[in-house]
Design an enzyme around this catalytic site. Structure first.
Site, PDB file in Angstrom:
ATOM      1  N   HIS A  40     -18.304 -51.238  -8.123  1.00 51.37           N
ATOM      2  CA  HIS A  40     -17.320 -51.230  -7.151  1.00 51.37           C
ATOM      3  C   HIS A  40     -16.958 -52.783  -6.757  1.00 51.37           C
ATOM      4  O   HIS A  40     -15.742 -52.988  -6.691  1.00 51.37           O
ATOM      5  CB  HIS A  40     -17.465 -50.378  -6.040  1.00 51.37           C
ATOM      6  CG  HIS A  40     -17.362 -48.920  -6.344  1.00 51.37           C
ATOM      7  ND1 HIS A  40     -18.453 -48.154  -6.676  1.00 51.37           N
ATOM      8  CD2 HIS A  40     -16.264 -48.062  -6.188  1.00 51.37           C
ATOM      9  CE1 HIS A  40     -18.116 -46.821  -6.874  1.00 51.37           C
ATOM     10  NE2 HIS A  40     -16.651 -46.748  -6.624  1.00 51.37           N
ATOM     11  N   GLU A  85     -23.197 -44.715   0.157  1.00 51.00           N
ATOM     12  CA  GLU A  85     -22.369 -43.979  -0.454  1.00 51.00           C
ATOM     13  C   GLU A  85     -21.978 -42.583   0.052  1.00 51.00           C
ATOM     14  O   GLU A  85     -20.726 -42.343   0.328  1.00 51.00           O
ATOM     15  CB  GLU A  85     -22.900 -43.935  -1.928  1.00 51.00           C
ATOM     16  CG  GLU A  85     -21.895 -43.223  -2.958  1.00 51.00           C
ATOM     17  CD  GLU A  85     -22.303 -42.641  -4.088  1.00 51.00           C
ATOM     18  OE1 GLU A  85     -23.544 -42.845  -4.442  1.00 51.00           O
ATOM     19  OE2 GLU A  85     -21.603 -42.061  -5.003  1.00 51.00           O
ATOM     20  N   HIS A  97     -13.300 -42.078   2.596  1.00 50.40           N
ATOM     21  CA  HIS A  97     -12.265 -41.634   1.747  1.00 50.40           C
ATOM     22  C   HIS A  97     -11.565 -40.395   2.153  1.00 50.40           C
ATOM     23  O   HIS A  97     -10.239 -40.292   2.219  1.00 50.40           O
ATOM     24  CB  HIS A  97     -12.926 -40.947   0.464  1.00 50.40           C
ATOM     25  CG  HIS A  97     -13.124 -42.072  -0.699  1.00 50.40           C
ATOM     26  ND1 HIS A  97     -12.209 -42.387  -1.580  1.00 50.40           N
ATOM     27  CD2 HIS A  97     -14.253 -43.057  -0.830  1.00 50.40           C
ATOM     28  CE1 HIS A  97     -12.519 -43.176  -2.299  1.00 50.40           C
ATOM     29  NE2 HIS A  97     -13.863 -43.923  -1.892  1.00 50.40           N
ATOM     30  N   HIS A 100     -12.538 -50.157   0.177  1.00 50.82           N
ATOM     31  CA  HIS A 100     -13.871 -50.914  -0.913  1.00 50.82           C
ATOM     32  C   HIS A 100     -14.149 -52.244  -0.311  1.00 50.82           C
ATOM     33  O   HIS A 100     -15.301 -52.460  -0.652  1.00 50.82           O
ATOM     34  CB  HIS A 100     -13.606 -50.388  -2.196  1.00 50.82           C
ATOM     35  CG  HIS A 100     -14.241 -49.148  -2.452  1.00 50.82           C
ATOM     36  ND1 HIS A 100     -15.875 -48.792  -2.721  1.00 50.82           N
ATOM     37  CD2 HIS A 100     -13.691 -47.862  -2.558  1.00 50.82           C
ATOM     38  CE1 HIS A 100     -15.748 -47.554  -2.974  1.00 50.82           C
ATOM     39  NE2 HIS A 100     -14.770 -46.947  -2.825  1.00 50.82           N
ATOM     40  N   HIS A 146     -12.873 -44.434 -13.452  1.00 48.44           N
ATOM     41  CA  HIS A 146     -13.335 -44.226 -11.919  1.00 48.44           C
ATOM     42  C   HIS A 146     -13.808 -42.827 -12.027  1.00 48.44           C
ATOM     43  O   HIS A 146     -15.123 -42.481 -11.483  1.00 48.44           O
ATOM     44  CB  HIS A 146     -12.520 -44.619 -10.963  1.00 48.44           C
ATOM     45  CG  HIS A 146     -13.021 -44.437  -9.754  1.00 48.44           C
ATOM     46  ND1 HIS A 146     -12.487 -43.697  -8.573  1.00 48.44           N
ATOM     47  CD2 HIS A 146     -14.116 -45.180  -9.092  1.00 48.44           C
ATOM     48  CE1 HIS A 146     -13.158 -43.987  -7.480  1.00 48.44           C
ATOM     49  NE2 HIS A 146     -14.129 -44.664  -7.737  1.00 48.44           N
ATOM     50  N   HIS A 206     -18.196 -41.469 -11.601  1.00 48.72           N
ATOM     51  CA  HIS A 206     -18.342 -40.808 -10.547  1.00 48.72           C
ATOM     52  C   HIS A 206     -19.125 -39.513 -11.016  1.00 48.72           C
ATOM     53  O   HIS A 206     -19.906 -38.638 -10.314  1.00 48.72           O
ATOM     54  CB  HIS A 206     -17.353 -40.436  -9.444  1.00 48.72           C
ATOM     55  CG  HIS A 206     -17.223 -41.758  -8.495  1.00 48.72           C
ATOM     56  ND1 HIS A 206     -18.416 -41.611  -7.408  1.00 48.72           N
ATOM     57  CD2 HIS A 206     -16.591 -42.556  -8.415  1.00 48.72           C
ATOM     58  CE1 HIS A 206     -17.940 -42.724  -6.562  1.00 48.72           C
ATOM     59  NE2 HIS A 206     -16.994 -43.408  -7.286  1.00 48.72           N
ATOM     60  N   HIS A 238     -19.382 -44.002   3.402  1.00 46.58           N
ATOM     61  CA  HIS A 238     -18.153 -44.422   2.340  1.00 46.58           C
ATOM     62  C   HIS A 238     -17.607 -43.189   2.100  1.00 46.58           C
ATOM     63  O   HIS A 238     -16.088 -43.108   1.888  1.00 46.58           O
ATOM     64  CB  HIS A 238     -19.145 -44.894   1.304  1.00 46.58           C
ATOM     65  CG  HIS A 238     -18.203 -44.658  -0.084  1.00 46.58           C
ATOM     66  ND1 HIS A 238     -18.405 -43.579  -1.030  1.00 46.58           N
ATOM     67  CD2 HIS A 238     -16.889 -45.167  -0.498  1.00 46.58           C
ATOM     68  CE1 HIS A 238     -17.482 -43.724  -1.826  1.00 46.58           C
ATOM     69  NE2 HIS A 238     -16.901 -44.576  -1.799  1.00 46.58           N
TER      70      HIS A 238
END
Ligand code: CUO
Length: 701
Positions: free
Chosen positions: A241, A359, A379, A415, A213, A217, A375
């Site tokens: 995802h 995103e 987080h 997610h 992951h 990214h 998104h």
């Protein structure tokens, strides 16, 4: 060390012990960055300069003028703190540092400037930015990146295990030295089995899943100009995802847990807390913890302000755009959202736009001010729920970093929420027609999978592997300190496909392989609607089919999603060699190949008594899937999850085809089963397989 190029050597050790001043020797004293005296840390100015000596490599570092001015906001993140790609200010810092690195005209110049910067910026920001540049620069194609779990072991191994290792190191001061110190981190994860979520902790806290992951990214970062042209980036954000969610659900079902429930009400308490028990680096700063039942709050930290009201407004606008099938750009113009377009002709599919919008990336989003930063902000809200105004001076929780986020159960709730928005968009796409699904020239006559024992039974078990923690953490000793981790693995297996080409000439075909569990958590057969988003890609490849019968074999480690082998510090030092001792092809695309789903978790765990899955194999016409790809790529691993370096995504169809859309109506209105819906076509086969889990490795036959 003889096998390493000068570039490799000079860059590799910048990743070793990132928290330790660069003037200290690396590689157990065999490599020294010879810094200008004015750059030596206080107290070291008078240390004897590290002149050449037998067996020692000296990397001479010269000062760089006006470096501070060039670094801009890269200096704004304190050392030891969490660097979060989900925060706009931190992305700006990475952008500034990357720009400074990319400007360098040669690898030697880059090495020099990076050594100068090493002690000036946040460690994680440094590693992120330098990794990005190494992957990107064509003159560094053969430079390997060390794995993130050796660079930052404290993100992967709990404090208690590291403390145990320190104790072993100090014992050695009074005992005969061993060649290496090994400590075990077995099946003790961050909680206890009284918490049902802990049953899948072995998967969430897997070193490879989190490293993947982190790497993904970096390959697809938000906000960095040079990455803006990654082909179908928004769509791949959705697909990669979505596939991880499918895999997590399969894992949950393997241990008797239900599928993940989305976090859609941001004002309600989150049932599951998470206590990572990790430190951010040598500094012993702890990653923040979140108790059970905590809700997120507006963030009012010094530089981070996030308002839940604003998030809700963005959410409503995104849903409105999806339902109206159009987005409004900054300039007021409208663009249509549909998947009936061809990205190979430069047309952007709706799913790609929704990905960029969600995103999000200030440059790629069709309208960042209007659709916001949903998104990423989610987080950050979740990562700071335990100290939203910063009064406790607590660090972010693991949701703040792409290398740690997947440890926390709330990652999956978040997610699932994001994926449901993508699914809302997909619901509005026309079901695939029979013509789009069928390939009448071809029939898949038989598919078998074998792992050496019975046909169509695959085996999983817990295996162990070592990571060299002393590469990342300073144990104040030259003896290598190894942590032995326990992780899920499977017996290698093979697919055997029997496929007939009914035409008179050779046919170029794409073979797609997916699996999904057959039974839901109540042990009932799932219909296609219930099962659809559980289908996980196992493989996809191109093949020539001669007229008549074709027998094709394919190994599991050839998968289109996995990274079959990993490099570690020691292998890189020994020359281009993988962990299993095989030599890497010299022309491979260097570090880019390090992106991919870990091979050891290609299969879901299954159950001790066996768990039934359906393996769907679909053959399509490659001429309809192929893209115009000017530069062939030497390393094709994991292209389905990681794309092609500087190239186009290697399959024109919408990602996840044919499971990305709802099915057509059933002729009698009953629910479709997958074997009816897809199995009615000659080019598709649906095979039942079983996955058996045993705690111990099954002897190879
Ligand atoms: Cu990968 Cu939310 O995007 O973590």
């Amino acid at each position: 060390m003889a096998g390493m190029s000068e570039d490799q050597r000079g860059l590799l050790y910048l990743f070793e012990q990132p928290s330790r001043a660069i003037a200290f020797p690396r590689a157990a004293g065999s490599v020294v960055y010879d810094m200008p005296p004015e750059q030596m840390p206080p107290g070291m100015e008078l240390a004897p300069r590290s002149g050449p000596s037998p067996g020692r490599t000296v990397v001479t570092v010269s000062p760089v003028d006006n470096l501070k001015d060039e670094l801009g906001s890269a200096l704004s993140i304190p050392k030891g703190a969490v660097f979060s790609v989900f925060l706009k200010q931190h992305r700006q810092a990475a952008k500034d540092l990357i720009a400074c690195f990319l400007k360098r005209r040669s690898p030697a110049e880059l090495r020099n400037v990076a050594a100068n910067v090493h002690d000036m910026v946040n460690e994680s920001l440094f590693v992120y930015s330098l990794s990005f540049v190494i992957i990107r620069r064509s003159d560094l194609r053969n430079v390997r990146l060390p794995p993130i779990y050796e660079t930052f072991p404290s993100w992967f191994v709990p404090e208690t295990t590291i403390a145990k290792a320190r104790e072993e190191v100090s014992k050695q001061r009074y005992m005969p030295k061993t060649e290496r110190i090994v400590v075990d981190h077995g099946l003790e994860f961050s909680g206890t089995d009284e918490n049902p979520e802990h049953r899948v902790a072995y998967w969430r806290e897997d070193y490879g899943i989190n490293a993947h992951h982190w790497h993904w990214h970096i390959v697809f970062p938000a906000e960095i100009e040079i990455a803006l042209h990654r082909d179908r980036k928004g769509e791949l954000f959705y697909y990669m995802h979505q596939q991880m969610m499918a895999r997590y659900d399969m894992e949950r079902m393997s241990v008797g847990l239900g599928r993940v429930v989305k976090l859609d009400n941001w004002r309600e308490p989150i049932p599951e807390g998470y206590f990572p028990k990790l430190t951010t680096g040598n500094s012993s700063l702890n990653w923040g913890s979140r108790p059970d039942g905590l809700s997120v709050k507006n963030l009012t930290r010094h530089r981070i302000r996030i308002n839940i009201n604003e998030m809700e407004m963005w959410r409503d606008r995104i849903f409105e755009a999806i339902h109206l099938k159009k987005v409004v750009q900054e300039d007021g113009k409208e663009i249509q959202l549909t998947d009936d377009l061809d990205p190979d002709r430069g047309q952007k599919r709706g799913i790609d736009i929704v990905g960029d919008m969600l995103e999000a990336d200030t440059r790629l989003s069709p309208n960042y001010t209007f659709y916001g930063d949903m998104h990423n902000f989610g987080h950050v809200l979740l990562a700071l729920a335990h100290d939203p105004d910063g009064v406790h001076r607590e660090e972010m929780g693991v949701m703040g970093d792409s290398g740690t986020a997947m440890r926390d159960p709330v990652f999956y709730r978040w997610h699932r929420y994001i994926d449901d928005i993508f699914q809302e968009y997909k619901f509005l796409q026309k079901p695939y027609t029979e013509d789009q699904l069928n390939f009448p020239e071809v029939s898949v006559d038989k598919v078998t999978v074998t792992a050496g024992l019975e046909n169509n039974v695959l085996y999983t078990y817990f295996n162990m592997r070592e990571i060299e923690a002393s590469r990342g953490l300073d144990f104040d000793s030259d003896t290598p300190v190894i942590v032995r981790l326990t992780h899920l693995d499977h017996r290698p297996f093979k697919y055997h496909f029997q496929i007939s080409n009914k035409s008179r000439s050779k046919v170029e075909a794409t073979i797609r392989v997916f699996i999904a569990p057959m039974l839901n958590i109540r042990n009932m057969r799932m219909n296609f609607l219930e099962q659809r988003t559980l289908f996980a890609e196992m493989d996809k490849f191109q093949i020539s089919l001669k007229p008549g019968k074709n027998i094709i074999e394919r190994r599991d480690d050839e998968s289109s999603i996995t990274l079959p082998r990993e490099f570690n510090f020691r292998n890189i030092e020994r020359g281009e060699v993988y962990e299993d001792g095989t030599v890497a092809p010299p022309e491979s695309d260097g570090s880019f190949c390090a992106c991919g789903w870990p091979q050891h978790v290609l299969l879901p765990r299954g159950k001790p008594e066996g768990m039934p899955f359906q393996l769907v194999v679909m053959v399509t016409d490659w001429n309809e899937d192929k893209v115009n790809q000017p530069t062939p790529r030497a390393c094709g691993n994991a292209a389905s999850f990681c794309g092609i370096l500087n190239g186009k995504y290697p399959d024109k169809k919408p990602m996840g085809f044919p499971f990305d859309r709802l099915p057509s109506d059933h002729p009698t209105n009953g629910p479709w089963m997958v074997e009816e819906y897809l199995g009615r076509f000659s080019n598709v086969s649906v095979t039942e397989i079983n996955i058996k889990f045993s705690k111990k490795k099954i002897a190879e036959e």
